[in-house]
Design an enzyme around this catalytic site. Structure first.
Site, PDB file in Angstrom:
ATOM      1  N   LYS A 196       0.791  -1.177   0.076  1.00 50.92           N
ATOM      2  CA  LYS A 196      -0.063  -0.146  -0.003  1.00 50.92           C
ATOM      3  C   LYS A 196       0.749   1.224  -0.098  1.00 50.92           C
ATOM      4  O   LYS A 196       1.957   1.181   0.314  1.00 50.92           O
ATOM      5  CB  LYS A 196      -0.925  -0.099   1.301  1.00 50.92           C
ATOM      6  CG  LYS A 196      -2.006  -0.996   0.884  1.00 50.92           C
ATOM      7  CD  LYS A 196      -3.169  -1.221   1.716  1.00 50.92           C
ATOM      8  CE  LYS A 196      -4.226  -1.741   1.365  1.00 50.92           C
ATOM      9  NZ  LYS A 196      -5.389  -2.225   2.243  1.00 50.92           N
ATOM     10  N   ARG A 236      -3.470 -10.502   4.711  1.00 47.50           N
ATOM     11  CA  ARG A 236      -3.799 -10.232   3.364  1.00 47.50           C
ATOM     12  C   ARG A 236      -2.685  -9.814   2.510  1.00 47.50           C
ATOM     13  O   ARG A 236      -2.585  -8.668   2.649  1.00 47.50           O
ATOM     14  CB  ARG A 236      -5.017  -9.474   3.108  1.00 47.50           C
ATOM     15  CG  ARG A 236      -5.906  -9.538   1.767  1.00 47.50           C
ATOM     16  CD  ARG A 236      -6.773  -8.444   1.744  1.00 47.50           C
ATOM     17  NE  ARG A 236      -7.569  -8.413   0.476  1.00 47.50           N
ATOM     18  CZ  ARG A 236      -6.873  -7.704  -0.716  1.00 47.50           C
ATOM     19  NH1 ARG A 236      -5.894  -6.876  -0.772  1.00 47.50           N
ATOM     20  NH2 ARG A 236      -7.437  -7.856  -1.921  1.00 47.50           N
TER      21      ARG A 236
HETATM   22  N1  HH2 Z   1      -7.216  -3.849   0.595  1.00 51.65           N
HETATM   23  C1  HH2 Z   1      -7.569  -3.978  -0.433  1.00 51.65           C
HETATM   24  C2  HH2 Z   1      -8.615  -4.920  -1.018  1.00 51.65           C
HETATM   25  N2  HH2 Z   1      -9.492  -5.680   0.076  1.00 51.65           N
HETATM   26  N3  HH2 Z   1      -9.552  -6.426   2.137  1.00 51.65           N
HETATM   27  C3  HH2 Z   1      -9.291  -6.253   3.310  1.00 51.65           C
HETATM   28  N4  HH2 Z   1     -10.185  -7.165   4.366  1.00 51.65           N
HETATM   29  N5  HH2 Z   1      -8.348  -5.616   3.994  1.00 51.65           N
HETATM   30  C4  HH2 Z   1      -7.513  -4.702   3.055  1.00 51.65           C
HETATM   31  O1  HH2 Z   1      -6.735  -4.024   3.556  1.00 51.65           O
HETATM   32  C5  HH2 Z   1      -7.995  -4.554   1.931  1.00 51.65           C
HETATM   33  C6  HH2 Z   1      -8.974  -5.590   1.339  1.00 51.65           C
HETATM   34  C7  HH2 Z   1      -6.893  -3.153  -1.391  1.00 51.65           C
HETATM   35  O2  HH2 Z   1      -5.662  -4.046  -2.075  1.00 51.65           O
HETATM   36  P1  HH2 Z   1      -5.925  -4.739  -3.384  1.00 51.65           P
HETATM   37  O3  HH2 Z   1      -7.063  -5.702  -3.678  1.00 51.65           O
HETATM   38  O4  HH2 Z   1      -4.368  -5.176  -4.064  1.00 51.65           O
HETATM   39  O5  HH2 Z   1      -6.165  -3.524  -4.570  1.00 51.65           O
HETATM   40  P2  HH2 Z   1      -7.237  -3.101  -5.245  1.00 51.65           P
HETATM   41  O6  HH2 Z   1      -8.411  -2.511  -4.243  1.00 51.65           O
HETATM   42  O7  HH2 Z   1      -6.894  -1.905  -6.110  1.00 51.65           O
HETATM   43  O8  HH2 Z   1      -8.004  -4.236  -6.251  1.00 51.65           O
END
Ligand code: HH2
Length: 268
Positions: A196, A236
């Site tokens: 992040k 995660r």
């Molecule tokens: N962060 C993201 C998405 N889902 N779920 C939980 N429970 N906690 C988190 O910190 C979290 C999450 C964001 O990361 P990512 O899925 O890699 O990115 P994007 O939202 O751009 O797909």
């Protein structure tokens, strides 16, 4: 928990696993690397992301959920009740609820639930987020969310402070510092800090622009080790192999006599 983003626009891996076959192959690779759960998502929640229509999100995630469920525990990362319900019907057993609205879907489908804190929506969450006491407000919101989920009939619940979801760098750091207290509240904690943007800002040399997502592995591992030492139950992450290796250090150190938890260490 390994991340499988079936999206064209996720902040780190957008477009890499957009086709179902690529997403399934990536999920299986994460399992080989040591993931116990794979988190399948079809809508980016990065700051400023535009919402994905329900039909499109279903089209993206369902074949992937179905194929991976035969091999590993699958979690569905969504804000939409219809997507959570359809994913449960295809084999998902954990709802990663980034909207705090899906407790009844999880309960109805006999699935577990992640209650994650977010201020606002992805479109506006980073527009000057303010709290009078970020730790107290986020912890109390998560406590209320977990209680509501328990009352709705969910048996397996995780709380997640939602790093980067309506939070400044200082808010994220305060929440990371407060992990021992959140863990002590008793509901298992899940943390998602992998790659992040706050990591890119912290690690950049003074006066330089933030490091891009591709250069944030080291920071991600440092946070994973800190979270594990605080007693966080699930991480995660995008980089399962590297995280598994870093966490072996924590469990090996504990076996060799390091305090089992930061909260149990000297002076705490
Ligand atoms: N962060 C993201 C998405 N889902 N779920 C939980 N429970 N906690 C988190 O910190 C979290 C999450 C964001 O990361 P990512 O899925 O890699 O990115 P994007 O939202 O751009 O797909």
């Amino acid at each position: 928990m390994g991340v499988v983003n079936v999206t064209p626009d996720s902040f780190y891996d957008g477009g890499r696993y957009f086709r179902a076959e690529e997403a399934v192959a990536h999920g299986l690779r994460l399992v080989e690397q040591g993931a116990d759960v794979v988190d399948v998502g079809g809508e980016s929640t990065r700051p400023g992301a535009s919402p994905v229509p329900e039909e499109e999100e279903l089209r993206r995630v369902l074949p992937v959920v179905e194929a991976l469920s035969a091999r590993v525990r699958v979690s569905i990362d969504t804000r939409k009740p219809a997507v959570a319900e359809a994913a449960i019907a295809r084999g998902a057993t954990l709802v990663n609820d980034v909207s705090m609205r899906l407790a009844s879907c999880a309960a109805g489908g006999g699935a577990g639930l992640v209650v994650m804190h977010m201020r606002g929506t992805p479109a506006d969450m980073q527009d000057d987020p303010r709290y009078s006491d970020v730790v107290a407000e986020v912890h109390s919101c998560l406590g209320a969310g977990a209680l509501a989920a328990r009352r709705a009939g969910v048996e397996e619940i995780y709380v997640d402070p939602g790093i980067g979801f309506g939070k400044t760098l200082e808010h994220n750091l305060a929440l990371l510092r407060s992990l021992p207290e959140l863990v002590a509240e008793g509901t298992p904690v899940l943390l998602g800090a992998s790659r992040k943007s706050f990591l890119g800002r912290l690690a950049a040399p003074l006066g330089s622009p933030p490091l891009p997502p591709s250069e944030r592995l080291e920071g991600s591992l440092a946070v994973a080790v800190w979270a594990a030492a605080c007693g966080v139950s699930m991480l995660r992450v995008h980089d399962v192999a590297a995280t598994v290796q870093a966490l072996a250090l924590v469990s090996g150190g504990q076996a060799a006599g390091m305090p089992a938890r930061v909260a149990e260490g000297p002076g705490s």
